[in-house]
Design a protein around this motif. Sequence first.
Motif, PDB file in Angstrom:
ATOM      1  N   GLY A  72      -2.732   6.537 -11.035  1.00 50.46           N
ATOM      2  CA  GLY A  72      -1.539   5.756 -10.762  1.00 50.46           C
ATOM      3  C   GLY A  72      -1.843   4.297 -10.486  1.00 50.46           C
ATOM      4  N   SER A  73      -0.791   3.553 -10.152  1.00 52.92           N
ATOM      5  CA  SER A  73      -0.908   2.106  -9.925  1.00 52.92           C
ATOM      6  C   SER A  73      -0.222   1.694  -8.633  1.00 52.92           C
ATOM      7  CB  SER A  73      -0.258   1.340 -11.093  1.00 52.92           C
ATOM      8  OG  SER A  73      -0.911   1.599 -12.302  1.00 52.92           O
ATOM      9  N   LEU A  74      -0.719   0.624  -8.072  1.00 52.21           N
ATOM     10  CA  LEU A  74      -0.080  -0.036  -6.936  1.00 52.21           C
ATOM     11  C   LEU A  74      -0.286  -1.534  -7.092  1.00 52.21           C
ATOM     12  CD1 LEU A  74      -1.191   2.080  -3.817  1.00 52.21           C
ATOM     13  CD2 LEU A  74       1.139   1.883  -4.716  1.00 52.21           C
ATOM     14  N   ARG A  75       0.627  -2.303  -6.530  1.00 53.49           N
ATOM     15  CA  ARG A  75       0.448  -3.751  -6.481  1.00 53.49           C
ATOM     16  C   ARG A  75       0.522  -4.208  -5.041  1.00 53.49           C
ATOM     17  NH1 ARG A  75       4.056  -8.596  -9.153  1.00 53.49           N
ATOM     18  NH2 ARG A  75       5.468  -7.970  -7.466  1.00 53.49           N
ATOM     19  N   LEU A  76      -0.560  -4.789  -4.582  1.00 53.25           N
ATOM     20  CA  LEU A  76      -0.609  -5.324  -3.231  1.00 53.25           C
ATOM     21  C   LEU A  76      -0.225  -6.796  -3.253  1.00 53.25           C
ATOM     22  CD1 LEU A  76      -3.963  -3.786  -1.950  1.00 53.25           C
ATOM     23  CD2 LEU A  76      -1.683  -2.752  -2.033  1.00 53.25           C
ATOM     24  N   SER A  77       0.378  -7.241  -2.162  1.00 52.92           N
ATOM     25  CA  SER A  77       0.768  -8.630  -2.011  1.00 52.92           C
ATOM     26  C   SER A  77       0.157  -9.197  -0.741  1.00 52.92           C
ATOM     27  CB  SER A  77       2.297  -8.753  -1.930  1.00 52.92           C
ATOM     28  OG  SER A  77       2.912  -8.247  -3.085  1.00 52.92           O
ATOM     29  N   GLY A 126       0.810  -1.200   0.000  1.00 52.65           N
ATOM     30  CA  GLY A 126       0.000   0.000   0.000  1.00 52.65           C
ATOM     31  C   GLY A 126       0.847   1.255   0.000  1.00 52.65           C
ATOM     32  N   GLY A 127       0.189   2.393  -0.154  1.00 54.98           N
ATOM     33  CA  GLY A 127       0.911   3.654  -0.153  1.00 54.98           C
ATOM     34  C   GLY A 127       0.045   4.781  -0.659  1.00 54.98           C
ATOM     35  N   LEU A 128       0.701   5.906  -0.901  1.00 53.78           N
ATOM     36  CA  LEU A 128       0.040   7.094  -1.432  1.00 53.78           C
ATOM     37  C   LEU A 128       0.341   7.192  -2.923  1.00 53.78           C
ATOM     38  CD1 LEU A 128      -1.406   9.849  -1.128  1.00 53.78           C
ATOM     39  CD2 LEU A 128       0.841  10.823  -0.525  1.00 53.78           C
TER      40      LEU A 128
END
Length: 126
Positions: free
Chosen positions: A16-21, A9-11
């Motif tokens: 934009g994109s994020l990849r959660l694990s 997670g993050g800002l």
Amino acid sequence: QVQLVESGGGLVQPGGSLRLSCIASGLALNYYSITWFRQAPGKEREGVSAIGINNRFTYYAESVKGRFTVSRESATETVYLQMDNLLPEDTGVYYCATADRYFPSTWSRESQYNSWGQGTQVTVSS
């Protein structure tokens, strides 16, 4: 003792994109269906996406279809949630969860899950 752990997670800015694990201890993740939930401030927790054992099925909430992709990597026993074209309304705490008895037809029903991670914060803001 079963423990699920989310990360990634993050800002991020809108678009934009994020990849959660999601990884696990105390169970072999490859043999469990996994569901991602999220909880926005002041709202109930909602099912976002789910993936079955051996990718037998994948499900998505209507609000994330076409933007989020759930996958799993057997070698590392990790489940991912790739989130693209993020919107401010995607903001929330994201959890992965599993159940000893998993019913795909009710994948987004919170009550069937008995193992949860601690959550990872996703904030989409400019």
